[in-house]
Design a protein around this motif. Structure first.
Motif, PDB file in Angstrom:
ATOM      1  N   THR A 200     -52.500 111.980 110.969  1.00  0.00           N
ATOM      2  CA  THR A 200     -51.962 110.656 110.667  1.00  0.00           C
ATOM      3  C   THR A 200     -52.373 109.708 111.785  1.00  0.00           C
ATOM      4  OG1 THR A 200     -49.983 111.180 111.912  1.00  0.00           O
ATOM      5  CG2 THR A 200     -49.919 111.661 109.554  1.00  0.00           C
ATOM      6  N   SER A 203     -50.696 111.020 114.901  1.00  0.00           N
ATOM      7  CA  SER A 203     -51.269 112.177 115.603  1.00  0.00           C
ATOM      8  C   SER A 203     -52.653 111.847 116.152  1.00  0.00           C
ATOM      9  CB  SER A 203     -51.345 113.391 114.669  1.00  0.00           C
ATOM     10  OG  SER A 203     -52.388 113.264 113.736  1.00  0.00           O
ATOM     11  N   ALA A 204     -53.363 110.936 115.473  1.00  0.00           N
ATOM     12  CA  ALA A 204     -54.713 110.582 115.922  1.00  0.00           C
ATOM     13  C   ALA A 204     -54.677 109.841 117.249  1.00  0.00           C
ATOM     14  CB  ALA A 204     -55.419 109.735 114.869  1.00  0.00           C
ATOM     15  N   THR A 205     -53.666 109.012 117.447  1.00  0.00           N
ATOM     16  CA  THR A 205     -53.581 108.223 118.680  1.00  0.00           C
ATOM     17  C   THR A 205     -52.645 108.862 119.689  1.00  0.00           C
ATOM     18  OG1 THR A 205     -51.762 106.942 117.754  1.00  0.00           O
ATOM     19  CG2 THR A 205     -53.969 106.043 117.461  1.00  0.00           C
ATOM     20  N   GLY A 206     -51.832 109.822 119.253  1.00  0.00           N
ATOM     21  CA  GLY A 206     -50.836 110.414 120.141  1.00  0.00           C
ATOM     22  C   GLY A 206     -49.707 109.462 120.471  1.00  0.00           C
ATOM     23  N   LEU A 207     -49.618 108.354 119.736  1.00  0.00           N
ATOM     24  CA  LEU A 207     -48.601 107.344 120.044  1.00  0.00           C
ATOM     25  C   LEU A 207     -47.370 107.480 119.151  1.00  0.00           C
ATOM     26  CD1 LEU A 207     -51.018 104.289 120.432  1.00  0.00           C
ATOM     27  CD2 LEU A 207     -49.907 105.568 122.268  1.00  0.00           C
ATOM     28  N   ILE A 210     -43.765 106.986 120.356  1.00  0.00           N
ATOM     29  CA  ILE A 210     -43.222 105.635 120.574  1.00  0.00           C
ATOM     30  C   ILE A 210     -42.754 105.026 119.258  1.00  0.00           C
ATOM     31  CG2 ILE A 210     -43.700 103.334 121.514  1.00  0.00           C
ATOM     32  CD1 ILE A 210     -45.946 104.544 123.133  1.00  0.00           C
ATOM     33  N   GLY A 211     -43.509 105.249 118.222  1.00  0.00           N
ATOM     34  CA  GLY A 211     -43.118 104.681 116.929  1.00  0.00           C
ATOM     35  C   GLY A 211     -44.237 104.781 115.919  1.00  0.00           C
ATOM     36  N   LYS A 212     -44.132 103.933 114.920  1.00  0.00           N
ATOM     37  CA  LYS A 212     -45.100 103.934 113.825  1.00  0.00           C
ATOM     38  C   LYS A 212     -46.363 103.202 114.277  1.00  0.00           C
ATOM     39  CE  LYS A 212     -45.264 104.665 109.198  1.00  0.00           C
ATOM     40  NZ  LYS A 212     -45.994 105.937 109.204  1.00  0.00           N
ATOM     41  N   VAL A 213     -47.543 103.811 114.006  1.00  0.00           N
ATOM     42  CA  VAL A 213     -48.798 103.251 114.503  1.00  0.00           C
ATOM     43  C   VAL A 213     -49.553 102.560 113.368  1.00  0.00           C
ATOM     44  CG1 VAL A 213     -51.021 103.811 115.567  1.00  0.00           C
ATOM     45  CG2 VAL A 213     -48.961 105.052 116.250  1.00  0.00           C
ATOM     46  N   ALA A 214     -49.989 101.315 113.637  1.00  0.00           N
ATOM     47  CA  ALA A 214     -50.799 100.596 112.655  1.00  0.00           C
ATOM     48  C   ALA A 214     -51.982  99.970 113.374  1.00  0.00           C
ATOM     49  CB  ALA A 214     -49.960  99.519 111.968  1.00  0.00           C
ATOM     50  N   LEU A 215     -53.120  99.920 112.687  1.00  0.00           N
ATOM     51  CA  LEU A 215     -54.304  99.322 113.313  1.00  0.00           C
ATOM     52  C   LEU A 215     -54.111  97.811 113.415  1.00  0.00           C
ATOM     53  CD1 LEU A 215     -57.283  99.961 114.240  1.00  0.00           C
ATOM     54  CD2 LEU A 215     -57.952  99.083 112.019  1.00  0.00           C
ATOM     55  N   LEU A 216     -54.396  97.271 114.603  1.00  0.00           N
ATOM     56  CA  LEU A 216     -54.337  95.817 114.766  1.00  0.00           C
ATOM     57  C   LEU A 216     -55.743  95.238 114.699  1.00  0.00           C
ATOM     58  CD1 LEU A 216     -52.427  93.416 115.417  1.00  0.00           C
ATOM     59  CD2 LEU A 216     -53.028  93.771 117.810  1.00  0.00           C
TER      60      LEU A 216
ATOM     61  N   THR B  64     -57.636  98.776 118.632  1.00  0.00           N
ATOM     62  CA  THR B  64     -56.367  98.267 119.132  1.00  0.00           C
ATOM     63  C   THR B  64     -55.285  98.534 118.092  1.00  0.00           C
ATOM     64  OG1 THR B  64     -57.471  96.599 120.446  1.00  0.00           O
ATOM     65  CG2 THR B  64     -55.150  96.219 119.952  1.00  0.00           C
ATOM     66  N   GLU B  66     -51.047  98.677 116.977  1.00  0.00           N
ATOM     67  CA  GLU B  66     -49.745  98.070 117.124  1.00  0.00           C
ATOM     68  C   GLU B  66     -48.743  99.193 116.890  1.00  0.00           C
ATOM     69  OE1 GLU B  66     -48.271  93.935 115.146  1.00  0.00           O
ATOM     70  OE2 GLU B  66     -48.935  95.498 113.803  1.00  0.00           O
ATOM     71  N   LYS B  68     -44.865 100.232 116.490  1.00  0.00           N
ATOM     72  CA  LYS B  68     -43.544  99.661 116.243  1.00  0.00           C
ATOM     73  C   LYS B  68     -42.489 100.701 116.559  1.00  0.00           C
ATOM     74  CE  LYS B  68     -45.448  96.732 112.709  1.00  0.00           C
ATOM     75  NZ  LYS B  68     -46.113  96.957 111.439  1.00  0.00           N
ATOM     76  N   PHE B  86     -57.158 101.214 122.733  1.00  0.00           N
ATOM     77  CA  PHE B  86     -57.417 102.641 122.590  1.00  0.00           C
ATOM     78  C   PHE B  86     -58.915 102.940 122.628  1.00  0.00           C
ATOM     79  CE2 PHE B  86     -57.560 106.706 120.532  1.00  0.00           C
ATOM     80  CZ  PHE B  86     -56.368 107.308 120.896  1.00  0.00           C
ATOM     81  N   ILE B 202     -52.076 113.897 126.811  1.00  0.00           N
ATOM     82  CA  ILE B 202     -52.016 114.479 125.462  1.00  0.00           C
ATOM     83  C   ILE B 202     -53.406 114.669 124.863  1.00  0.00           C
ATOM     84  CG2 ILE B 202     -49.705 113.730 124.770  1.00  0.00           C
ATOM     85  CD1 ILE B 202     -51.286 111.323 123.430  1.00  0.00           C
ATOM     86  N   MET B 205     -55.063 114.465 117.869  1.00  0.00           N
ATOM     87  CA  MET B 205     -55.092 115.335 116.687  1.00  0.00           C
ATOM     88  C   MET B 205     -55.108 116.821 117.053  1.00  0.00           C
ATOM     89  SD  MET B 205     -57.673 113.652 113.946  1.00  0.00           S
ATOM     90  CE  MET B 205     -57.976 111.919 113.774  1.00  0.00           C
TER      91      MET B 205
END
Lengths: 306, 255
Positions: A200, A203-207, A210-216, B64, B66, B68, B86, B202, B205
């Motif tokens: 997802t 998992s791809a960003t390891g973020l 922190i929360g839900k990840v969306a491409l900006l 980049t 975002e 939430k 990133f 980390i 994937m």
């Protein structure tokens, strides 16, 4: 995934060719008939055209021979090696059929087995890629093998009608194989539609912690090799329609025509029906292969917001 | 040979990328392209570089995102987006799927330091390695018809004609924010390994089973706004002014 036409044509043509060659290798057609020899030529032609087409998408096709070296680890290399090995018994069998009007059981059976192994290797190229989750199932090689066998049996029915063998049993085998292939394929697609994505954006960003990840923002505003190669979406938009089309052309139409042949037996109408069945099946498989690529989502697209 | 080294490589050279520090300036991306278009192997070509549909091969790209937060501790933080730049390049995986799928032996992982490379003389440009990589680390060079990827600047890191300080990958050398670090991740006492241990580095994937060598340091937790607020002086508060400034403050008040 981007459905490269050369690859779609390759898997469809070589699948039909290997399927027909395997049927011939099992000795289902009468070697005394000229049409058996022509069937051999068609099988070799389909395989050859498919293999040639597969080299068209290479960046440096003049080095293609190097692809035969890494059979220890690479399914693509194994496919190349097996394709060349398969030619040996096939050419021997074709020679016997064309010039001696005889069937040689040993090269025949060896050829049929090698045909199956080559198709299996082709399927495993895709099934072994963990990055494309839709392909990573045992059903992928099962579908490739059954579609090859079904196409081979349908073609063999046509040659049986041209005077080379038992029409009804061949048509019956083709119906059974087409049905089996589509049962496997529909299960394959059910799995695809029900699949929870393995990777997802989190998992791809390891973020994800922190929360839900969306491409900006994408790295570049235009498309790149990765988005063109892995992010093709045109067919995905029409996936349901195309799936029905593939099932109709590759499943229902040829089965109905084969049932008609089963009823009618020998005759001109049956020959026309067999030609239509082969063409319809071929078109259906082209659509099925198109979808095989176009519907598959690559893990890298988690970085591209798709 | 496209089989992976049978033993763990004695060195695991790789990058550690600090997502807390990266400002998304793309300097590493540009310097990577600049160095590698004139370095190892064929040039990194661009297609229609001055046209409407610009495209080309890059070995390092910055996305980049975002993020939430799902529930914050103070009002206005929950649901408030956090921007994370990133950088992404080859992770030089220990279990690199791009290597084993290669039919020609062009793609390989070095037994001595774990760097994953492409021998461009052997590459037929089939693209299967790019399909096998879940990270999008490999891009086809459309002019040369061969696969390009991060070499960890192999032509810099072992280059003895360079000053010691320059024997690091171009992206690391150029990063103005010091968000990129290069070192041996097999050595637990290396600066990069210590950084990874302290900051909880980390893998990207992990579920793909590739065991990447490169690590990412997650952004540090944010201080709640309420904690920072007490540290800020109010702009109008001049009570602790002394000497000349106290006099000036008083005089200006009277005007």
């Amino acid at each position: 995934m981007h459905p490269a036409f050369s690859i779609i044509f390759f898997t469809t043509a070589s699948g039909l060719g290997y399927g027909l060659a395997a049927m011939l290798g099992l000795g289902v057609l009468d070697p005394a008939s000229l049409s058996t020899g022509i069937a051999y030529l068609l099988a070799l032609g389909l395989i050859g055209a498919g293999l040639l087409s597969s080299t068209l998408h290479l960046g440096n096709p003049q080095r293609a021979w190097r692809a035969l070296t890494q059979w220890r680890s690479s399914w693509l290399s194994r496919e190349g090696v097996m394709a060349i090995l398969t030619f040996i018994p096939l050419v021997v069998s074709a020679w016997a059929a064309l010039f001696e009007r005889s069937y040689l059981p040993l090269p025949g059976v060896i050829g049929a087995v090698l045909c199956a192994i080559t198709v299996y290797c082709t399927a495993m190229i895709y099934a072994s890629l963990k990055s494309v989750q839709a392909w990573g199932t045992r059903l992928t090689p099962v579908c490739y093998l059954l579609f090859a066998a079904a196409g081979g049996a349908t073609l063999a029915t046509f040659f049986a009608l041209c005077g080379a063998g038992a029409v009804r049993s061949m048509a019956f085998a083709a119906i059974v194989l087409i049905a089996a292939a589509w049962i496997a394929k529909l299960r394959w697609r059910d799995r695809l539609l029900a699949m929870e994505p393995l990777s997802t954006p989190e998992s791809a960003t390891g973020l994800g912690s922190i929360g839900k990840v969306a491409l900006l923002e994408r790295p570049h505003v235009t498309e790149n090799y990765l988005t063109r190669e892995m992010g093709f979406r045109i067919a995905r938009k029409h996936a349901a329609k195309l799936a029905r089309l593939a099932f109709g052309l590759g499943g229902i139409v040829p089965v109905l025509l084969l049932v008609a042949i089963l009823v009618a037996g020998q005759g001109a109408i049956s020959i026309v029906a067999a030609i239509l069945a082969v063409l319809s099946f071929g078109c259906g498989i082209l659509v099925e292969r198109w979808l095989f690529f176009a519907e598959a989502r690559h893990a890298v697209m988690n970085f591209y917001g798709q | 040979m496209t089989s992976l080294p049978s033993l763990p490589t004695p060195k695991k050279l790789g990058l550690v990328i600090d997502l807390d520090v990266c400002v998304g300036c793309h300097a590493c991306v540009v310097n990577c392209k600049e160095w590698n278009t004139g370095g190892y192997g064929s040039a990194l070509s661009d297609q229609h570089p001055y046209g409407a549909d610009v495209s080309g091969a890059w070995l390092n790209r910055i996305h980049t995102f975002e993020v939430k937060p799902e529930g914050g501790e103070i009002v206005a933080e929950a649901g408030e987006a956090r921007i994370v730049h990133f950088p992404k390049s080859c992770l030089h995986c220990e279990d690199a799927p791009c290597v084993t799928v290669c039919p020609t032996g062009a793609s390989y992982k070095r037994a001595e330091d774990g760097i994953v490379l492409v021998d461009e003389e052997k590459c037929i440009g089939c693209g299967l390695c790019a399909w096998a990589c879940p990270y999008g680390a490999r891009e086809m060079d459309l002019a040369a018809g061969v696969m390009k990827k991060c070499t960890l600047c192999i032509d810099r890191i072992y280059n003895e004609t360079f000053e010691e300080v320059d024997r690091i990958p171009a992206c690391v050398r150029t990063c103005p924010a010091n968000a990129r670090h290069f070192g041996d991740l097999a050595d637990p006492n290396s600066a990069v390994s210590i950084m990874v241990a302290e900051r909880g580095g980390i893998d990207l994937m992990p579920e793909q089973g590739t065991r990447p060598v490169n690590k990412y340091l997650p952004p540090r937790p944010r201080k709640p706004l309420s904690a920072i607020a007490s540290m800020l002086h109010e702009a109008e508060d001049t009570a602790d002014a002394k000497g000349f400034f106290a006099w000036l403050d008083g005089m200006l008040d009277r005007l």
